[in-house]
Design a protein around this motif. Structure first.
Motif, PDB file in Angstrom:
ATOM      1  N   LEU A  19      -3.736  -5.093  -0.848  1.00  0.00           N
ATOM      2  CA  LEU A  19      -3.596  -4.443   0.452  1.00  0.00           C
ATOM      3  C   LEU A  19      -4.485  -5.119   1.492  1.00  0.00           C
ATOM      4  N   GLY A  20      -5.677  -5.535   1.089  1.00  0.00           N
ATOM      5  CA  GLY A  20      -6.578  -6.227   1.998  1.00  0.00           C
ATOM      6  C   GLY A  20      -6.054  -7.576   2.444  1.00  0.00           C
ATOM      7  N   ASN A  21      -5.252  -8.220   1.590  1.00  0.00           N
ATOM      8  CA  ASN A  21      -4.688  -9.537   1.909  1.00  0.00           C
ATOM      9  C   ASN A  21      -3.306  -9.463   2.541  1.00  0.00           C
ATOM     10  N   ALA A  22      -2.707  -8.283   2.572  1.00  0.00           N
ATOM     11  CA  ALA A  22      -1.337  -8.132   3.078  1.00  0.00           C
ATOM     12  C   ALA A  22      -1.264  -8.470   4.565  1.00  0.00           C
ATOM     13  N   LYS A  23      -0.167  -9.104   4.954  1.00  0.00           N
ATOM     14  CA  LYS A  23       0.081  -9.467   6.354  1.00  0.00           C
ATOM     15  C   LYS A  23       1.146  -8.578   6.988  1.00  0.00           C
ATOM     16  N   GLY A  24       1.902  -7.849   6.146  1.00  0.00           N
ATOM     17  CA  GLY A  24       2.993  -6.991   6.612  1.00  0.00           C
ATOM     18  C   GLY A  24       4.278  -7.364   5.912  1.00  0.00           C
ATOM     19  N   GLY A  25       5.000  -6.361   5.439  1.00  0.00           N
ATOM     20  CA  GLY A  25       6.278  -6.590   4.784  1.00  0.00           C
ATOM     21  C   GLY A  25       6.186  -6.802   3.275  1.00  0.00           C
ATOM     22  N   GLU A  26       4.987  -6.881   2.718  1.00  0.00           N
ATOM     23  CA  GLU A  26       4.853  -7.098   1.283  1.00  0.00           C
ATOM     24  C   GLU A  26       5.307  -5.886   0.486  1.00  0.00           C
ATOM     25  N   ARG A  27       5.680  -6.165  -0.734  1.00  0.00           N
ATOM     26  CA  ARG A  27       6.017  -5.136  -1.727  1.00  0.00           C
ATOM     27  C   ARG A  27       5.007  -5.313  -2.857  1.00  0.00           C
ATOM     28  N   ILE A  28       4.135  -4.330  -3.018  1.00  0.00           N
ATOM     29  CA  ILE A  28       3.106  -4.395  -4.047  1.00  0.00           C
ATOM     30  C   ILE A  28       3.559  -3.521  -5.206  1.00  0.00           C
ATOM     31  N   GLU A  29       3.771  -4.158  -6.360  1.00  0.00           N
ATOM     32  CA  GLU A  29       4.302  -3.460  -7.529  1.00  0.00           C
ATOM     33  C   GLU A  29       3.182  -3.179  -8.521  1.00  0.00           C
ATOM     34  N   LEU A  30       3.056  -1.910  -8.882  1.00  0.00           N
ATOM     35  CA  LEU A  30       2.033  -1.488  -9.823  1.00  0.00           C
ATOM     36  C   LEU A  30       2.604  -1.462 -11.230  1.00  0.00           C
ATOM     37  N   ALA A  31       1.923  -2.138 -12.150  1.00  0.00           N
ATOM     38  CA  ALA A  31       2.313  -2.086 -13.559  1.00  0.00           C
ATOM     39  C   ALA A  31       2.146  -0.641 -14.035  1.00  0.00           C
ATOM     40  N   PRO A  32       2.897  -0.231 -15.061  1.00  0.00           N
ATOM     41  CA  PRO A  32       2.733   1.126 -15.584  1.00  0.00           C
ATOM     42  C   PRO A  32       1.275   1.375 -15.964  1.00  0.00           C
ATOM     43  N   GLY A  33       0.844   2.611 -15.757  1.00  0.00           N
ATOM     44  CA  GLY A  33      -0.526   2.988 -16.092  1.00  0.00           C
ATOM     45  C   GLY A  33      -1.102   3.915 -15.054  1.00  0.00           C
ATOM     46  N   ARG A  34      -2.371   4.219 -15.224  1.00  0.00           N
ATOM     47  CA  ARG A  34      -3.081   5.150 -14.342  1.00  0.00           C
ATOM     48  C   ARG A  34      -4.039   4.362 -13.465  1.00  0.00           C
ATOM     49  N   TYR A  35      -4.009   4.628 -12.175  1.00  0.00           N
ATOM     50  CA  TYR A  35      -4.848   3.945 -11.202  1.00  0.00           C
ATOM     51  C   TYR A  35      -5.844   4.943 -10.620  1.00  0.00           C
ATOM     52  N   ASP A  36      -7.098   4.523 -10.475  1.00  0.00           N
ATOM     53  CA  ASP A  36      -8.142   5.373  -9.908  1.00  0.00           C
ATOM     54  C   ASP A  36      -7.876   5.595  -8.422  1.00  0.00           C
ATOM     55  N   ARG A  37      -8.777   6.321  -7.787  1.00  0.00           N
ATOM     56  CA  ARG A  37      -8.663   6.628  -6.361  1.00  0.00           C
ATOM     57  C   ARG A  37      -8.448   5.361  -5.539  1.00  0.00           C
ATOM     58  N   LEU A  38      -7.397   5.385  -4.722  1.00  0.00           N
ATOM     59  CA  LEU A  38      -7.149   4.319  -3.760  1.00  0.00           C
ATOM     60  C   LEU A  38      -7.727   4.774  -2.429  1.00  0.00           C
ATOM     61  N   THR A  39      -8.661   3.992  -1.905  1.00  0.00           N
ATOM     62  CA  THR A  39      -9.297   4.313  -0.637  1.00  0.00           C
ATOM     63  C   THR A  39      -9.057   3.180   0.346  1.00  0.00           C
ATOM     64  N   LEU A  40      -8.484   3.515   1.492  1.00  0.00           N
ATOM     65  CA  LEU A  40      -8.313   2.566   2.595  1.00  0.00           C
ATOM     66  C   LEU A  40      -8.895   3.227   3.838  1.00  0.00           C
ATOM     67  N   THR A  41      -9.845   2.565   4.455  1.00  0.00           N
ATOM     68  CA  THR A  41     -10.512   3.157   5.604  1.00  0.00           C
ATOM     69  C   THR A  41     -10.620   2.147   6.735  1.00  0.00           C
ATOM     70  N   GLY A  42      -9.947   2.453   7.837  1.00  0.00           N
ATOM     71  CA  GLY A  42     -10.145   1.709   9.073  1.00  0.00           C
ATOM     72  C   GLY A  42     -11.136   2.500   9.905  1.00  0.00           C
ATOM     73  N   ARG A  43     -11.102   2.294  11.193  1.00  0.00           N
ATOM     74  CA  ARG A  43     -11.917   3.127  12.079  1.00  0.00           C
ATOM     75  C   ARG A  43     -11.168   3.334  13.387  1.00  0.00           C
ATOM     76  N   ARG A  44     -11.597   4.318  14.126  1.00  0.00           N
ATOM     77  CA  ARG A  44     -10.928   4.659  15.381  1.00  0.00           C
ATOM     78  C   ARG A  44     -10.813   3.403  16.250  1.00  0.00           C
ATOM     79  N   GLY A  45      -9.609   3.108  16.679  1.00  0.00           N
ATOM     80  CA  GLY A  45      -9.361   1.936  17.514  1.00  0.00           C
ATOM     81  C   GLY A  45      -9.141   0.658  16.723  1.00  0.00           C
ATOM     82  N   VAL A  46      -9.508   0.657  15.438  1.00  0.00           N
ATOM     83  CA  VAL A  46      -9.317  -0.530  14.581  1.00  0.00           C
ATOM     84  C   VAL A  46      -8.796  -0.052  13.227  1.00  0.00           C
ATOM     85  N   PRO A  47      -7.534   0.411  13.194  1.00  0.00           N
ATOM     86  CA  PRO A  47      -7.014   0.929  11.927  1.00  0.00           C
ATOM     87  C   PRO A  47      -6.683  -0.204  10.949  1.00  0.00           C
TER      88      PRO A  47
END
Length: 142
Positions: A19-47
């Motif tokens: 997600l950090g390297n994505a430029k837009g339009g990507e499809r990120i496929e998750l292998a089967p399994g359990r994933y921990d908390r996904l956290t994405l944080t921008g800030r006001r004016g810079v999402p």
């Protein structure tokens, strides 16, 4: 690896990196399994934002990946599909525990397919406690 806008990941760390390297339009496929908390944080004016939607999905819709928690703040243009959102409540969790938080987000789409909430038989995230949509713009839940 990456193949023409597709990225396959096997861990939460790889998902966050993709997600950090994505430029837009990507499809990120998750292998089967359990994933921990996904956290994405921008800030006001810079999402955290992409010009075209980035899609996070299961690599195998018949064996969907599970996100145990999600925390999005100031995020724009992200789609989740063919995933299970399955937090496991445990002893000590307080009643107002919110494993899935979406704050100050826009153009967030969650497309349900199959049992997308483990043990939560509902149709739409917006109607379920634990899924607050605070200060958020356009969002879709189907």
């Amino acid at each position: 690896g990456v193949v023409f806008g597709q990225v396959r990941v096997v861990s939460t760390a790889e998902l966050e990196r993709a997600l950090g390297n994505a430029k837009g339009g990507e499809r990120i496929e998750l292998a089967p399994g359990r994933y921990d908390r996904l956290t994405l944080t921008g800030r006001r004016g810079v999402p955290v934002s992409w010009p075209s939607a980035v899609t996070v999905t299961s690599a195998d819709p018949n064996n969907p990946a599970t996100l145990s928690a999600l925390d999005l703040r100031f995020v724009d243009n992200l789609t989740f599909t063919n995933l299970v959102f399955g937090y496991r409540f445990s002893a000590g969790d307080i009643q107002r525990t919110k494993p899935f938080m979406l704050r100050d987000v826009s153009r967030i789409t969650i497309r349900a397919s199959g049992p997308w909430f483990q043990n939560w038989p509902i149709a739409c995230a917006r109607s379920k406690p634990g899924w607050p949509w605070r200060n958020s713009g356009r969002r879709t839940c189907s």
